[in-house]
Each structure stands twice: as structure tokens, then as C-alpha cells.
Scaffold this motif. Structure first.
Motif, PDB file in Angstrom:
ATOM      1  N   ASN A  57      57.819  53.130  47.367  1.00  0.00           N
ATOM      2  CA  ASN A  57      58.266  54.579  47.306  1.00  0.00           C
ATOM      3  C   ASN A  57      59.455  54.638  47.770  1.00  0.00           C
ATOM      4  O   ASN A  57      60.352  55.537  47.081  1.00  0.00           O
ATOM      5  CB  ASN A  57      57.539  55.394  48.288  1.00  0.00           C
ATOM      6  CG  ASN A  57      56.007  55.472  48.067  1.00  0.00           C
ATOM      7  OD1 ASN A  57      55.456  55.197  46.689  1.00  0.00           O
ATOM      8  ND2 ASN A  57      54.977  55.700  48.816  1.00  0.00           N
ATOM      9  N   SER A  58      60.042  53.721  48.537  1.00  0.00           N
ATOM     10  CA  SER A  58      61.639  54.022  48.865  1.00  0.00           C
ATOM     11  C   SER A  58      62.523  53.687  47.829  1.00  0.00           C
ATOM     12  O   SER A  58      63.706  54.100  47.169  1.00  0.00           O
ATOM     13  CB  SER A  58      62.076  53.099  50.203  1.00  0.00           C
ATOM     14  OG  SER A  58      61.812  51.852  49.552  1.00  0.00           O
ATOM     15  N   VAL A  59      61.923  52.530  46.810  1.00  0.00           N
ATOM     16  CA  VAL A  59      62.670  52.166  45.736  1.00  0.00           C
ATOM     17  C   VAL A  59      62.696  53.393  44.601  1.00  0.00           C
ATOM     18  O   VAL A  59      63.709  53.576  43.778  1.00  0.00           O
ATOM     19  CB  VAL A  59      62.170  50.776  45.122  1.00  0.00           C
ATOM     20  CG1 VAL A  59      62.778  50.487  43.862  1.00  0.00           C
ATOM     21  CG2 VAL A  59      62.603  49.716  46.046  1.00  0.00           C
ATOM     22  N   ALA A  60      61.474  53.897  44.377  1.00  0.00           N
ATOM     23  CA  ALA A  60      61.486  54.954  43.564  1.00  0.00           C
ATOM     24  C   ALA A  60      62.217  56.088  43.938  1.00  0.00           C
ATOM     25  O   ALA A  60      62.901  56.713  42.854  1.00  0.00           O
ATOM     26  CB  ALA A  60      59.934  55.618  43.352  1.00  0.00           C
ATOM     27  N   LEU A  61      62.308  56.358  45.112  1.00  0.00           N
ATOM     28  CA  LEU A  61      63.158  57.741  45.652  1.00  0.00           C
ATOM     29  C   LEU A  61      64.695  57.201  45.245  1.00  0.00           C
ATOM     30  O   LEU A  61      65.403  58.011  45.009  1.00  0.00           O
ATOM     31  CB  LEU A  61      63.161  57.975  46.833  1.00  0.00           C
ATOM     32  CG  LEU A  61      61.733  58.597  47.420  1.00  0.00           C
ATOM     33  CD1 LEU A  61      61.527  58.693  48.924  1.00  0.00           C
ATOM     34  CD2 LEU A  61      61.604  59.900  46.616  1.00  0.00           C
ATOM     35  N   GLY A  62      64.954  56.191  45.688  1.00  0.00           N
ATOM     36  CA  GLY A  62      66.422  55.742  45.269  1.00  0.00           C
ATOM     37  C   GLY A  62      66.696  55.733  43.923  1.00  0.00           C
ATOM     38  O   GLY A  62      67.922  56.084  43.213  1.00  0.00           O
ATOM     39  N   PHE A  63      65.674  55.441  42.897  1.00  0.00           N
ATOM     40  CA  PHE A  63      65.923  55.745  41.524  1.00  0.00           C
ATOM     41  C   PHE A  63      66.175  57.162  41.183  1.00  0.00           C
ATOM     42  O   PHE A  63      67.177  57.330  40.126  1.00  0.00           O
ATOM     43  CB  PHE A  63      64.803  55.122  40.866  1.00  0.00           C
ATOM     44  CG  PHE A  63      64.638  55.511  39.159  1.00  0.00           C
ATOM     45  CD1 PHE A  63      65.557  54.686  38.509  1.00  0.00           C
ATOM     46  CD2 PHE A  63      63.749  56.406  38.935  1.00  0.00           C
ATOM     47  CE1 PHE A  63      65.555  55.080  37.202  1.00  0.00           C
ATOM     48  CE2 PHE A  63      63.870  56.808  37.482  1.00  0.00           C
ATOM     49  CZ  PHE A  63      64.769  56.084  36.633  1.00  0.00           C
ATOM     50  N   LEU A  64      65.559  57.993  41.867  1.00  0.00           N
ATOM     51  CA  LEU A  64      65.747  59.367  41.590  1.00  0.00           C
ATOM     52  C   LEU A  64      67.003  59.890  41.828  1.00  0.00           C
ATOM     53  O   LEU A  64      67.783  60.701  41.013  1.00  0.00           O
ATOM     54  CB  LEU A  64      64.954  60.195  42.099  1.00  0.00           C
ATOM     55  CG  LEU A  64      63.222  60.371  41.958  1.00  0.00           C
ATOM     56  CD1 LEU A  64      62.554  61.077  42.846  1.00  0.00           C
ATOM     57  CD2 LEU A  64      63.328  60.511  40.235  1.00  0.00           C
ATOM     58  N   ILE A  65      67.884  59.436  42.894  1.00  0.00           N
ATOM     59  CA  ILE A  65      69.061  59.829  43.147  1.00  0.00           C
ATOM     60  C   ILE A  65      70.049  59.421  41.986  1.00  0.00           C
ATOM     61  O   ILE A  65      71.302  59.885  41.748  1.00  0.00           O
ATOM     62  CB  ILE A  65      69.683  59.068  44.649  1.00  0.00           C
ATOM     63  CG1 ILE A  65      68.567  59.587  45.478  1.00  0.00           C
ATOM     64  CG2 ILE A  65      71.061  59.448  44.721  1.00  0.00           C
ATOM     65  CD1 ILE A  65      68.729  58.956  46.782  1.00  0.00           C
ATOM     66  N   THR A  66      69.856  58.326  41.467  1.00  0.00           N
ATOM     67  CA  THR A  66      70.926  57.503  40.444  1.00  0.00           C
ATOM     68  C   THR A  66      70.794  58.189  39.139  1.00  0.00           C
ATOM     69  O   THR A  66      71.283  57.490  38.164  1.00  0.00           O
ATOM     70  CB  THR A  66      70.965  56.037  40.426  1.00  0.00           C
ATOM     71  OG1 THR A  66      69.535  55.388  40.218  1.00  0.00           O
ATOM     72  CG2 THR A  66      71.284  55.522  41.940  1.00  0.00           C
ATOM     73  N   ILE A  67      69.683  58.976  38.562  1.00  0.00           N
ATOM     74  CA  ILE A  67      69.308  59.288  37.483  1.00  0.00           C
ATOM     75  C   ILE A  67      70.568  59.995  36.755  1.00  0.00           C
ATOM     76  O   ILE A  67      70.956  59.793  35.533  1.00  0.00           O
ATOM     77  CB  ILE A  67      68.184  60.224  37.449  1.00  0.00           C
ATOM     78  CG1 ILE A  67      66.836  59.581  37.695  1.00  0.00           C
ATOM     79  CG2 ILE A  67      67.967  61.071  36.013  1.00  0.00           C
ATOM     80  CD1 ILE A  67      65.774  60.444  37.582  1.00  0.00           C
ATOM     81  N   ASP A  68      71.346  60.914  37.367  1.00  0.00           N
ATOM     82  CA  ASP A  68      72.485  61.495  36.726  1.00  0.00           C
ATOM     83  C   ASP A  68      73.357  60.526  36.335  1.00  0.00           C
ATOM     84  O   ASP A  68      74.017  60.988  35.508  1.00  0.00           O
ATOM     85  CB  ASP A  68      73.216  62.516  37.627  1.00  0.00           C
ATOM     86  CG  ASP A  68      73.576  61.852  39.055  1.00  0.00           C
ATOM     87  OD1 ASP A  68      72.814  60.757  39.318  1.00  0.00           O
ATOM     88  OD2 ASP A  68      74.143  62.494  39.997  1.00  0.00           O
ATOM     89  N   GLU A  69      73.799  59.680  37.221  1.00  0.00           N
ATOM     90  CA  GLU A  69      74.831  58.542  36.649  1.00  0.00           C
ATOM     91  C   GLU A  69      74.131  57.631  35.519  1.00  0.00           C
ATOM     92  O   GLU A  69      74.889  57.296  34.630  1.00  0.00           O
ATOM     93  CB  GLU A  69      74.909  57.558  37.743  1.00  0.00           C
ATOM     94  CG  GLU A  69      75.611  58.349  39.209  1.00  0.00           C
ATOM     95  CD  GLU A  69      75.797  57.341  40.286  1.00  0.00           C
ATOM     96  OE1 GLU A  69      75.442  56.078  39.972  1.00  0.00           O
ATOM     97  OE2 GLU A  69      76.165  57.626  41.418  1.00  0.00           O
ATOM     98  N   MET A  70      72.950  57.474  35.515  1.00  0.00           N
ATOM     99  CA  MET A  70      72.568  56.738  34.274  1.00  0.00           C
ATOM    100  C   MET A  70      72.633  57.599  33.106  1.00  0.00           C
ATOM    101  O   MET A  70      72.679  57.091  32.050  1.00  0.00           O
ATOM    102  CB  MET A  70      70.896  56.282  34.625  1.00  0.00           C
ATOM    103  CG  MET A  70      70.764  55.360  35.763  1.00  0.00           C
ATOM    104  SD  MET A  70      69.159  55.002  36.259  1.00  0.00           S
ATOM    105  CE  MET A  70      68.284  54.669  34.520  1.00  0.00           C
ATOM    106  N   LEU A  71      72.286  58.902  33.139  1.00  0.00           N
ATOM    107  CA  LEU A  71      72.447  59.696  32.022  1.00  0.00           C
ATOM    108  C   LEU A  71      73.967  59.849  31.527  1.00  0.00           C
ATOM    109  O   LEU A  71      74.093  59.838  30.363  1.00  0.00           O
ATOM    110  CB  LEU A  71      71.916  61.214  32.302  1.00  0.00           C
ATOM    111  CG  LEU A  71      70.356  61.302  32.424  1.00  0.00           C
ATOM    112  CD1 LEU A  71      69.984  62.671  32.686  1.00  0.00           C
ATOM    113  CD2 LEU A  71      69.530  60.988  31.257  1.00  0.00           C
TER     114      LEU A  71
END
Length: 239
Positions: free
Chosen positions: A130-144
Motif C-alpha cells: 500500500n505504501s508503494v502504491a501511494l508513492g506511485f500516485l504522487i509521481t503520476i504528474d511527472e510521469m504524464l
């Protein structure tokens, strides 16, 4: 099921009750509490970087001039970089409406919901995933941005120097940094948030302590507060 030679009976141990009340690494033990607090500290530290970016955006949009002192809003430098001298008021409103305000709401919402999401995890593996999944959500804007923006736009943005804004209140911030109040206060804030959340999730009504006692009574018919064990005249615990 296991044979208890000392009490001459067969004991049945339920997985859910053992998960909470195991003496080695159960959810109600200090080991899991410490691990949960560590995950929350890491989560809030990752959020802190996003908060700093938002604060920088708000400071620049609020304090940078809307009219340039010279003719151009952006001045080219000799080294090929670009320096922003002012931001038009219409562009400030546009960025605030479509970026700064929605991003602030998302960060606050993600901080509260993400923390509760981690608190609700009742397993070591689930807590890490769950912590890894939340960390992924923070970086979505940079990935886009990396996926959608062209290389020319990326080079153009990288050529822009950090935007500077001046105000009298920044003098107080410099004094705090000289006294190292910035990092110390941030660490104290994160520790207080993590410890408060963990403490409340355990001792609050229907928290993890209450859940452990309820499962112990429901599944194992044991515990000091279990009325079923009192009716049956059994022991508080078979261990």
C-alpha cells in the motif's frame, strides 16, 4: 488444531485472531506498531517534497510582480538560460485556478486518505504494498509530463532559471534557517503526526486493541473482557 497436552484438550487457533494477538509479530504488538510508524514517517516525508513544491508555487504566484520593470517578462541570459522577471496577472489566475488550487486540494486529500489507508492495513506485506502504491500516485504528474511533453518543451523548461520572488516576510524565514529551525521543526511535525495517528488507531473505540480483543473472544472464547469465557467458566487464556 493442535493437542494441548498440559490441559488435555484439542485447541483450535483461528488465523484472524492470531494475526492480531500473536506474541511474536501480531498487530497489537510493539513490533508492528513501530513498523507502522516507520511506514507513516516515510509516507509523510514523501508528501513533504510535494508540499514544498506547492509552497514554492504559491509564493511565486503571490509575490512575483505582475508587470515587468523592463519591456520583457522573460529575459534571455548570456549562458543561454531564461530568467522570468514577471508573470502577467491573467496567467497567475489561470495557474491558480487550474493548477495550484486543485493540486493543493489533492495533496491534502491524499495525505488524509493515504494515512488512513495505511492505518487500515493489517499485514506487513499489505502495508508495504500500500505504501508503494501511494508513492506511485504522487509521481503520476511527472510521469504524464515525461510521456506527453515533447523534448523541445522539456529543454525549454529546463532552460528557465528558478523563479525568484522577494518579500519582507522572507527575512524571518532566513533567520529560522540560520537557527536550523526548518529541518528540526519538519522532523518534529512528521514524528508528531505519525505517532498521533498510530496511537489513536490503537486506543480509539473500535481500534486495533478493541479489534484484537473482539477477535480473541469471538474466535478463541478467551480474554479478560470476554463474557463467553465467563459463562463457560473457562480460563482467560490457554497460553
Amino acid at each position: 488444531q493442535t493437542w494441548d497436552a498440559a490441559n488435555l484438550l484439542i485447541t483450535t487457533t483461528y488465523a484472524q485472531s492470531k494475526q492480531y494477538n500473536s506474541s511474536a509479530k501480531g498487530i497489537t504488538t510493539g513490533v508492528y506498531m513501530s513498523f507502522l510508524m516507520l511506514i507513516l514517517i516515510i509516507w509523510w516525508m514523501s508528501l513533504l517534497e510535494e508540499v514544498r513544491r506547492l509552497v514554492d508555487w504559491w509564493v511565486v504566484l503571490c509575490f512575483i510582480p505582475s508587470e515587468p520593470s523592463r519591456q520583457s517578462f522573460v529575459e534571455p541570459q548570456r549562458d543561454g538560460s531564461l530568467e522570468v522577471k514577471a508573470v502577467p496577472f491573467s496567467l497567475k489566475v489561470f495557474v491558480l485556478t487550474l493548477m495550484a488550487i486543485p493540486r493543493t486540494i489533492v495533496v491534502v486529500w491524499l495525505a488524509v486518505v493515504g494515512t488512513n489507508f495505511l492505518i487500515s492495513s493489517d499485514d506487513y506485506a499489505d502495508l508495504i504494498l500500500n505504501s508503494v502504491a501511494l508513492g506511485f500516485l504522487i509521481t503520476i504528474d511527472e510521469m504524464l509530463f515525461k510521456a506527453v511533453s515533447s523534448q523541445a518543451n522539456k529543454d525549454h523548461i529546463e532552460a528557465v532559471k528558478p523563479i525568484a520572488a522577494e518579500h519582507e516576510v522572507f527575512k524571518l524565514c532566513h533567520c529560522c534557517l540560520r537557527l536550523h529551525l526548518g529541518p528540526v521543526s519538519m522532523i518534529a511535525f512528521i514524528l508528531s503526526i505519525a505517532s498521533s495517528y498510530v496511537w489513536y488507531s490503537y486506543v480509539s473505540p473500535f481500534g486495533k486493541y478493541d479489534m484484537g480483543e473482539a477477535l480473541s473472544c469471538l474466535c478463541q472464547v478467551e480474554g479478560y473482557g470476554c463474557i463467553s469465557a465467563q459463562f463457560l467458566g473457562g480460563r482467560d487464556s490457554l497460553s
